[in-house]
Scaffold this motif. Structure first.
Motif, PDB file in Angstrom:
ATOM      1  N   ILE A 344     -69.475 -23.327  25.827  1.00  0.00           N
ATOM      2  CA  ILE A 344     -68.194 -22.768  25.369  1.00  0.00           C
ATOM      3  C   ILE A 344     -67.839 -23.186  23.940  1.00  0.00           C
ATOM      4  CG2 ILE A 344     -65.715 -22.639  25.866  1.00  0.00           C
ATOM      5  CD1 ILE A 344     -67.410 -21.148  27.846  1.00  0.00           C
ATOM      6  N   LEU A 345     -68.321 -24.313  23.470  1.00  0.00           N
ATOM      7  CA  LEU A 345     -67.984 -24.786  22.126  1.00  0.00           C
ATOM      8  C   LEU A 345     -68.201 -23.732  21.038  1.00  0.00           C
ATOM      9  CD1 LEU A 345     -67.081 -27.074  20.224  1.00  0.00           C
ATOM     10  CD2 LEU A 345     -69.475 -27.841  20.167  1.00  0.00           C
ATOM     11  N   PRO A 346     -69.243 -22.895  21.102  1.00  0.00           N
ATOM     12  CA  PRO A 346     -69.438 -21.880  20.051  1.00  0.00           C
ATOM     13  C   PRO A 346     -68.261 -20.917  19.880  1.00  0.00           C
ATOM     14  CG  PRO A 346     -71.458 -22.137  21.312  1.00  0.00           C
ATOM     15  CD  PRO A 346     -70.408 -22.944  22.019  1.00  0.00           C
ATOM     16  N   TYR A 347     -67.350 -20.872  20.846  1.00  0.00           N
ATOM     17  CA  TYR A 347     -66.168 -20.019  20.693  1.00  0.00           C
ATOM     18  C   TYR A 347     -65.332 -20.414  19.469  1.00  0.00           C
ATOM     19  CZ  TYR A 347     -66.579 -17.759  25.296  1.00  0.00           C
ATOM     20  OH  TYR A 347     -66.981 -17.005  26.362  1.00  0.00           O
ATOM     21  N   ILE A 348     -65.590 -21.602  18.961  1.00  0.00           N
ATOM     22  CA  ILE A 348     -64.806 -22.080  17.819  1.00  0.00           C
ATOM     23  C   ILE A 348     -65.059 -21.242  16.567  1.00  0.00           C
ATOM     24  CG2 ILE A 348     -66.462 -23.727  16.857  1.00  0.00           C
ATOM     25  CD1 ILE A 348     -64.094 -25.692  16.570  1.00  0.00           C
ATOM     26  N   ILE A 349     -66.116 -20.444  16.545  1.00  0.00           N
ATOM     27  CA  ILE A 349     -66.352 -19.585  15.374  1.00  0.00           C
ATOM     28  C   ILE A 349     -65.237 -18.550  15.225  1.00  0.00           C
ATOM     29  CG2 ILE A 349     -68.854 -19.877  15.483  1.00  0.00           C
ATOM     30  CD1 ILE A 349     -69.019 -17.045  16.667  1.00  0.00           C
ATOM     31  N   GLY A 350     -64.487 -18.315  16.301  1.00  0.00           N
ATOM     32  CA  GLY A 350     -63.359 -17.395  16.221  1.00  0.00           C
ATOM     33  C   GLY A 350     -62.044 -18.103  16.025  1.00  0.00           C
ATOM     34  N   GLY A 351     -62.072 -19.436  15.925  1.00  0.00           N
ATOM     35  CA  GLY A 351     -60.847 -20.213  15.757  1.00  0.00           C
ATOM     36  C   GLY A 351     -60.492 -20.415  14.295  1.00  0.00           C
ATOM     37  N   HIS A 352     -59.891 -21.561  13.998  1.00  0.00           N
ATOM     38  CA  HIS A 352     -59.500 -21.871  12.621  1.00  0.00           C
ATOM     39  C   HIS A 352     -60.730 -21.827  11.718  1.00  0.00           C
ATOM     40  CE1 HIS A 352     -57.913 -24.025   9.145  1.00  0.00           C
ATOM     41  NE2 HIS A 352     -56.695 -23.862   9.654  1.00  0.00           N
ATOM     42  N   HIS A 353     -60.621 -21.113  10.595  1.00  0.00           N
ATOM     43  CA  HIS A 353     -61.799 -20.874   9.760  1.00  0.00           C
ATOM     44  C   HIS A 353     -62.406 -22.159   9.206  1.00  0.00           C
ATOM     45  CE1 HIS A 353     -58.257 -20.759   7.169  1.00  0.00           C
ATOM     46  NE2 HIS A 353     -59.029 -21.132   6.167  1.00  0.00           N
ATOM     47  N   GLU A 354     -61.581 -23.177   8.933  1.00  0.00           N
ATOM     48  CA  GLU A 354     -62.119 -24.442   8.424  1.00  0.00           C
ATOM     49  C   GLU A 354     -62.952 -25.142   9.501  1.00  0.00           C
ATOM     50  OE1 GLU A 354     -61.995 -25.733   5.487  1.00  0.00           O
ATOM     51  OE2 GLU A 354     -60.259 -24.914   4.402  1.00  0.00           O
ATOM     52  N   LEU A 355     -62.477 -25.101  10.740  1.00  0.00           N
ATOM     53  CA  LEU A 355     -63.228 -25.721  11.833  1.00  0.00           C
ATOM     54  C   LEU A 355     -64.499 -24.933  12.130  1.00  0.00           C
ATOM     55  CD1 LEU A 355     -60.302 -26.652  14.270  1.00  0.00           C
ATOM     56  CD2 LEU A 355     -61.407 -28.086  12.546  1.00  0.00           C
ATOM     57  N   ALA A 356     -64.412 -23.609  12.059  1.00  0.00           N
ATOM     58  CA  ALA A 356     -65.606 -22.779  12.257  1.00  0.00           C
ATOM     59  C   ALA A 356     -66.657 -23.103  11.193  1.00  0.00           C
ATOM     60  CB  ALA A 356     -65.223 -21.303  12.195  1.00  0.00           C
ATOM     61  N   HIS A 357     -66.200 -23.278   9.958  1.00  0.00           N
ATOM     62  CA  HIS A 357     -67.098 -23.618   8.844  1.00  0.00           C
ATOM     63  C   HIS A 357     -67.820 -24.942   9.114  1.00  0.00           C
ATOM     64  CE1 HIS A 357     -68.429 -23.692   4.624  1.00  0.00           C
ATOM     65  NE2 HIS A 357     -68.147 -24.992   4.651  1.00  0.00           N
ATOM     66  N   GLU A 358     -67.082 -25.953   9.586  1.00  0.00           N
ATOM     67  CA  GLU A 358     -67.682 -27.252   9.870  1.00  0.00           C
ATOM     68  C   GLU A 358     -68.657 -27.168  11.047  1.00  0.00           C
ATOM     69  OE1 GLU A 358     -67.289 -30.590   8.328  1.00  0.00           O
ATOM     70  OE2 GLU A 358     -67.026 -28.964   6.890  1.00  0.00           O
ATOM     71  N   ARG A 398     -57.084 -34.011  10.911  1.00  0.00           N
ATOM     72  CA  ARG A 398     -58.239 -34.231  10.041  1.00  0.00           C
ATOM     73  C   ARG A 398     -59.449 -33.576  10.675  1.00  0.00           C
ATOM     74  NH1 ARG A 398     -59.193 -39.684   6.878  1.00  0.00           N
ATOM     75  NH2 ARG A 398     -61.213 -39.368   7.895  1.00  0.00           N
ATOM     76  N   ILE A 399     -60.217 -32.889   9.859  1.00  0.00           N
ATOM     77  CA  ILE A 399     -61.367 -32.147  10.375  1.00  0.00           C
ATOM     78  C   ILE A 399     -62.359 -33.072  11.070  1.00  0.00           C
ATOM     79  CG2 ILE A 399     -63.415 -30.850   9.689  1.00  0.00           C
ATOM     80  CD1 ILE A 399     -61.727 -29.407   7.624  1.00  0.00           C
ATOM     81  N   ASP A 400     -62.625 -34.235  10.483  1.00  0.00           N
ATOM     82  CA  ASP A 400     -63.642 -35.109  11.084  1.00  0.00           C
ATOM     83  C   ASP A 400     -63.208 -35.598  12.468  1.00  0.00           C
ATOM     84  OD1 ASP A 400     -61.620 -36.597   9.932  1.00  0.00           O
ATOM     85  OD2 ASP A 400     -62.911 -38.201   9.210  1.00  0.00           O
ATOM     86  N   ALA A 401     -61.928 -35.998  12.604  1.00  0.00           N
ATOM     87  CA  ALA A 401     -61.449 -36.463  13.906  1.00  0.00           C
ATOM     88  C   ALA A 401     -61.543 -35.352  14.940  1.00  0.00           C
ATOM     89  CB  ALA A 401     -60.011 -36.956  13.788  1.00  0.00           C
ATOM     90  N   CYS A 402     -61.186 -34.151  14.527  1.00  0.00           N
ATOM     91  CA  CYS A 402     -61.217 -33.000  15.433  1.00  0.00           C
ATOM     92  C   CYS A 402     -62.646 -32.673  15.864  1.00  0.00           C
ATOM     93  CB  CYS A 402     -60.576 -31.793  14.760  1.00  0.00           C
ATOM     94  SG  CYS A 402     -60.557 -30.292  15.758  1.00  0.00           S
ATOM     95  N   MET A 403     -63.545 -32.571  14.913  1.00  0.00           N
ATOM     96  CA  MET A 403     -64.907 -32.137  15.220  1.00  0.00           C
ATOM     97  C   MET A 403     -65.704 -33.205  15.970  1.00  0.00           C
ATOM     98  SD  MET A 403     -64.909 -29.066  14.334  1.00  0.00           S
ATOM     99  CE  MET A 403     -66.622 -28.752  14.748  1.00  0.00           C
ATOM    100  N   ILE A 404     -65.457 -34.459  15.694  1.00  0.00           N
ATOM    101  CA  ILE A 404     -66.128 -35.523  16.462  1.00  0.00           C
ATOM    102  C   ILE A 404     -65.748 -35.418  17.937  1.00  0.00           C
ATOM    103  CG2 ILE A 404     -66.156 -38.017  16.870  1.00  0.00           C
ATOM    104  CD1 ILE A 404     -65.983 -38.371  13.814  1.00  0.00           C
ATOM    105  N   CYS A 405     -64.468 -35.155  18.183  1.00  0.00           N
ATOM    106  CA  CYS A 405     -63.975 -35.006  19.551  1.00  0.00           C
ATOM    107  C   CYS A 405     -64.570 -33.768  20.219  1.00  0.00           C
ATOM    108  CB  CYS A 405     -62.450 -34.924  19.548  1.00  0.00           C
ATOM    109  SG  CYS A 405     -61.712 -34.655  21.174  1.00  0.00           S
TER     110      CYS A 405
END
Length: 719
Positions: A344-358, A398-405
């Motif tokens: 399910i994690l790949p669904y993030i490509i449709g979420g916030h563009h900065e998070l999708a980019h990371e 913060r992007i790093d805190a979010c993406m690590i989680c």
């Protein structure tokens, strides 16, 4: 304290509030109700000031020389500080309500302004539900008991309700009259309801000195059920309901008819929910939140009994800790592990563009071997995620805190091989070469008109239709409920719901969309909320004609016989609720109110149930032969120094050494019953030891077994 006239008192109150907030930094940047301010001002000024005086002092027009009316909010400027006065003129309980705060900056004031209406009006709604309905619920249950026979299921439920509502842990005279503080001591009204007159001090705990003027609860006044309900309502109000509401909202990208189809946003939402839950649980911060003040105040009516199993203050303190632990476990299992999974994690490509980019950077790093070589680092950029929670506030993270989680449970290698990603991999990696961070749902961020169409198509055709929950079914349930209030019977009610859903819902949406097409600017389009007047009537008739044409075609295709079956189904009397039976029921309730009341044992039965996780016992059913728990039971019996025929049972000695498991469990039951009686933990005198179905672990071996027992219970519940 001296008294003043009403007018002078109101004028003095306004000046005192300005002086008080401006001179006391610990009171700033938070809202106080009129009741809270009344207590604080009375102590500070040495004058009797009640809540009504505060409310009237800040009525519309008060201090109009420097106040600016903005909807329901008055904003007064005093140097660099801002005075917020929220005046609600009509609440569900018909009371006036004032909330006042003194803020150090415009930014601090605006931050509170986001949630002001929900926060303030929610207090009145909460009181109405728990306090105003407490007495009606009790007496309705009594009426049911009077009317129904003892074999009725409704009778049993009503008895349980009355028993729960009257269950109060009794104080022990010899016990200390002081309530253990640990951030939970407070005052409350004598009827068990928590007042809003308990302001928080600088450390976040209730300021009991400032609340000394309020009526106080006596130990044993608070029904344990009411205290628990206050806690659950507070948790729901602050955390659960807003996030649940967000799951029911439409996706802002796909319009009003997409309610429930917002899975593309749920990956990032799982992080925001985790962050907020951790914020509540860390250092028990929830005890400082205004939503929980009624619960905190109700604890003053619970006696400190020295043992969790006696159901007093110690029990509630342990129960709330256990609740958060259990909720966190459930959150991990049902939210976090699902939405951050490899699938399910790949669904993030449709979420916030900065998070999708990371996320895409992370995938490419894996593809290039940089993850394995430890040459990858997340961005530390701060971003703002909007419209995730139900009341529209934005969240900074913060992007790093979010993406690590979010990526902790996922395998990038498996994701890259999944056809969902593999088929659009080139387009995803290509987006990393753009100078601007690409938003796949915003063509303005694309360098060419169609370069990311494969990704956009995947988001719209695969992710967007995936419902995060079954909101459309829930919507139909609500429609049926609304139609039931029009007092029509079952057949007409069902048909009307079908008509309403078929005609009105699509027309409301389609007519607005069509009207917006006529407008030239975005601002003008957004102003269109509904089509009205002759235009609506004409359009509705055209819409109905189209639907009827489709219906006639459907009848033709179904055939006359099928049509007749459906028609007859709605007409049959056995599909309807009898109005005669309903009327007879009402008459029965009325007659029951005239009967003399007989308070049965069922209405005054039972103790506070103490789950093992809070301090209760291990179920005897767990200690079975097939689980090979004989040695554990022997250790417990020896530790308790149980005797048989005046001979103490010892480990590795007869008769304990060879005693059958069932006999040992009986000895534990008898000893546990005696121990509970010695410690006044059994309310009903003469409780048979045969009714004991769990034992409190006393020996270290039995305490060590608790972990295995809880795991067994979880596995059993999940079967």
């Amino acid at each position: 304290m001296p008294s003043l006239s009403n007018g002078a008192l109101q004028k003095a109150t306004r000046k005192a509030v300005v002086s008080l907030f401006n001179g006391n930094s610990t009171l700033r940047n938070q809202l106080f109700t009129d009741k809270e301010l009344a207590i604080i001002l009375s102590k500070a000024c040495g004058v009797n000031i009640d809540a009504d005086t505060v409310s009237k002092a800040f009525a519309a027009g008060g201090e109009s020389r420097y106040s600016l009316q903005l909807k329901d909010m008055s904003i007064g400027y005093k140097g660099e500080c801002i005075l917020f006065v929220y005046k609600a003129y009509k609440l569900p309980n018909d009371n006036y309500f004032t909330a006042i705060g003194w803020f150090d900056s415009v930014e601090a004031a605006e931050a509170v302004n986001v949630d002001i209406r929900r926060q303030v009006t929610g207090i009145a709604i909460e009181n109405e539900f728990l306090v105003d309905n407490w007495v009606p619920t009790y007496f309705m249950s009594v009426v049911i008991i009077q009317k129904e026979g003892s074999k009725s299921a409704l009778y049993q439920i009503a008895c349980d309700i009355v028993s729960l509502m009257t269950l109060r842990p009794a104080p022990v005279e010899a016990a200390s009259t002081e309530v253990e503080d640990n951030g939970t001591a407070a005052n409350a009204d004598a009827n068990g309801s928590a007042p809003s007159s308990a302001p928080s001090g600088e450390d976040g705990n209730i300021d009991t000195a400032a609340a000394a003027a309020a009526p106080t609860l006596q130990k044993g006044d608070t029904p344990i059920l009411l205290s628990q309900a206050f806690f659950l309502v507070a948790f729901s109000k602050y955390y659960f309901t807003p996030w649940f509401d967000s799951a029911m909202q439409p996706d802002p990208q796909f319009g009003s008819d997409s309610h429930g189809h917002n899975s593309r946003l749920f990956v990032q939402q799982s992080f925001l929910m985790r962050e907020e839950l951790d914020g509540m649980m860390g250092d028990n911060k929830w005890k400082e939140m205004p939503e929980f003040r009624h619960y905190i105040a109700s604890l003053a009516g619970l006696p400190s009994l020295g043992d969790v199993k006696k159901g007093g203050l110690e029990f509630m303190n342990k129960a709330t800790d256990t609740f958060f632990r259990a909720y966190n476990t459930s959150f991990i299992k049902h939210i976090e592990d699902v939405w951050t999974s490899t699938k399910i994690l790949p669904y993030i490509i449709g979420g916030h563009h900065e998070l999708a980019h990371e996320f895409i950077r992370w995938l490419r790093a894996s593809d290039d071997g940089d993850l394995a070589a430890d040459n990858f680092a997340w961005s530390t950029k701060e971003i703002e995620i909007e419209n995730q929670k139900s009341y529209g506030e934005s969240h900074e993270c913060r992007i790093d805190a979010c993406m690590i989680c979010l990526t902790k449970n996922a395998d990038p290698g498996v994701i890259l091989e999944d056809p969902f990603i593999a088929e659009i991999k080139d387009s995803l990696f290509e987006s990393l070469e753009s100078e601007e961070v690409v938003n796949f749902l915003d063509r303005l961020t694309w360098q060419q008109a169609d370069e990311y169409d494969p990704v956009r198509k995947r988001i719209c055709e695969v992710i967007a239709p995936h419902a995060s929950q079954q909101q459309r079914i829930e919507c139909l349930v609500q429609e049926i409920n609304a139609m039931a209030r029009t007092n029509v019977k079952e057949a007409r009610r069902t048909v009307r719901v079908v008509i309403f859903v078929t005609l009105n819902h699509p027309y409301n949406r389609e007519s607005v969309d069509k009207k917006r097409e006529e407008k030239s600017t975005i601002k003008e389009k957004l102003k269109v909320k509904r089509v009205n007047g002759a235009e609506r009537i004409t359009g509705y008739f055209n819409h109905v004609e189209g639907v009827l044409a489709e219906a006639e075609k459907a009848v033709e295709e179904a055939g006359e016989q099928k049509y007749k079956e459906i028609f007859d189904h709605y007409r049959k009397s056995d599909n309807k609720t009898s109005a005669v039976k309903r009327e007879k029921k009402v008459q029965g309730f009325e007659a029951a109110t005239e009967k003399p009341r007989n308070i049965t044992k069922n209405q005054r039965r039972g103790d506070v149930f103490i789950p093992l996780a809070v301090g209760g016992g291990i179920a005897l059913s767990y200690l079975s032969k097939n689980r090979k728990k004989e040695s554990v039971v022997r250790e417990e019996i020896a530790f308790r120094e149980i005797k048989v025929d005046d001979v103490q049972l010892r480990l590795n000695e007869p008769p304990l050494e060879t005693m059958e498991l069932e006999k040992m469990k009986e000895l534990l039951q008898q000893d546990e019953a005696a121990r509970l009686a010695r410690n006044d933990m059994v309310r009903e005198e003469g409780t048979s030891w045969k009714k004991i179905n769990s034992v409190d672990p006393l020996s270290q071996v039995m305490k060590d077994e608790v972990t295995n027992y809880l795991a067994w219970k979880d596995a059993k519940n999940n079967q």
